[in-house]
Design an enzyme around this catalytic site. Sequence first.
Site, PDB file in Angstrom:
ATOM      1  N   LEU A   1       0.855  -1.179   0.000  1.00 10.48           N
ATOM      2  CA  LEU A   1       0.000   0.000   0.000  1.00 10.48           C
ATOM      3  C   LEU A   1       0.892   1.230   0.000  1.00 10.48           C
ATOM      4  O   LEU A   1       1.977   1.213   0.589  1.00 10.48           O
ATOM      5  CB  LEU A   1      -0.903   0.022   1.239  1.00 10.48           C
ATOM      6  N   ASP A   2       0.453   2.304  -0.689  1.00  5.25           N
ATOM      7  CA  ASP A   2       1.193   3.567  -0.615  1.00  5.25           C
ATOM      8  C   ASP A   2       1.369   3.972   0.843  1.00  5.25           C
ATOM      9  O   ASP A   2       0.517   3.670   1.693  1.00  5.25           O
ATOM     10  CB  ASP A   2       0.437   4.672  -1.347  1.00  5.25           C
ATOM     11  N   MET A   3       2.443   4.672   1.133  1.00  2.59           N
ATOM     12  CA  MET A   3       2.739   5.071   2.503  1.00  2.59           C
ATOM     13  C   MET A   3       1.566   5.808   3.134  1.00  2.59           C
ATOM     14  O   MET A   3       1.238   5.596   4.312  1.00  2.59           O
ATOM     15  CB  MET A   3       3.995   5.945   2.547  1.00  2.59           C
TER      16      MET A   3
END
Length: 562
Positions: free
Chosen positions: A409-411
Amino acid sequence: MKTSLGDKIAYFSQESIKDIPLPERFTFPFFYEPHPLSRLAAANLQHYLETHTGLDHNFGLENDTDGSPIGKMFGVLVVQDPQGQLGYLSAFSGKLANSNDHPKFVPPVFDMLTENSFFLQGLEIITSINTRIDQLSTDNDYLRLQTALENARKNANSEISDLKAQLKLNKDKRKQVRAELKERLNEADYAIAEANVINQSLADKRQLKHLSDQWSQTISDLQNQVATFESEIESLKNERKERSADLQQQIFEQYSFLNKDKKSRSLRDIFKETPFGKPPAGSGECAMPKLLQYAFAHDYQPISMAEFWWGASPKSEIRKHQQFYPACTGKCKPILAHMLEGIPVDDNPLLDIKEDRSPLEIIFEDDSFVVVNKPAGLRSVPGVNIEDSVYSRLKRGLLATEPLIIHRLDMDTSGLLVVAKTPAAHKHIQRQFLQRTVRKRYTALLSKVIDQSGGMIDLPLGPDLFNRPRQLVCFETGKKSVTKWEVVTRYSDTTKVNFWPLTGRTHQLRMHSAHVSGLNAPIVGDDLYGTPSERMYLHAAEIEFVHPATREKVRFAIAEGF
């Protein structure tokens, strides 16, 4: 606000800036929140763009009528002159109304459009070569010869094929004749008759050879005549390529950038040690290098900067009218590294991550995998400069075995992340991701009210090679990217939606939300494609896949908390 005669600086009135302290350091160009002075300068420039009617450029806004709409990136640089007065400089990226010369804006680092410049002279020669190539390519004799050659080849194939078919019939007939002669003639008479049959066979072969030679000569003559044209065209193309390369090298040398110590470096020198090896097209034409060049040339001290988009959104990138954006990385980062050398610059906010030491919430765990609820702001895996991540936290003690990351997942995205505990589980679940049988649902808060109730978004995506990690919409080389969406709740100025990504492209949901051909509503807090907030409101709320051990479907869900 006043502009000094013969100069490009617009000075602030003392009243407008009396309560605004100077920043301690210059703006970090690639991720920033504009300083109040930069915001004031940008507001003044935007007012100028709204009220000035002499730009002759169609930005795609309501008051623009001439030409095709083209939005434009503008930049402001707050500076202090040698007498200590504060003002700002303005610039645009590329050209405006196909010109570099506009009273309000600083000039380019190198103006290729100057009358009788080597660029225009070289371009004129290349244009004349192009004209000659076009003339030769459309010459009536050349086109006639091409058609004649194509027809000759077709007719040759047809006639030779027909003759071969006839000769095969002749051969079959001779075979039958031989059989009949052998039955009714004695040996001596058969020998005489056989000789006649052989002569017929030799005659057929001579006929085929004659026809083949005849067509071969005809085709060869036509090929030679066509080759005369093609040789000249190829020679012109080679000359055009060489002249274009030489002209490009001359341009690279003319683009020479200053820093505060007036140390100069050419575009070619700056980029020779980058992964590109040479400058990408358009390097040096962005607003910020123009602004810094002018400031250093006139002994102005840079104080802060900001860049904003003005006009209609482009078809590929995410650009919103009046929104601030960072400088591009691929073209500007190497240049600005030189130009800002020796100037104290704000730290990169992306590296100043406040580590959240609260425990990582584990939603489920068995012998095969673990499901965690990743908080926004935590990386899935360690980065070059940031160690803290789901992986590192699991490895530090939450798992007895090496965590095997299956997906990411994106940060800034929160929610469910599945991590395998065994190689077999990793392989099994990862295969499901690759085969797109994993069902995922995300919840997001979008930055405007969406009228439709739901639908499908199909916009192909690919990386922006000169501005990573941003993505582009590209119908030529982009990979298919499809998202199903549905409105959950409409608020006064935002909308909560559910997303079901049917493909798994980088930044797919963020791009499909923000792009003008998608929902045209960036996710709230998306600092890459929208505007920053305390967090990005995107949450991986649900995931369903086949358990690697039991082979039964398992489903996990967790509320978004916003």
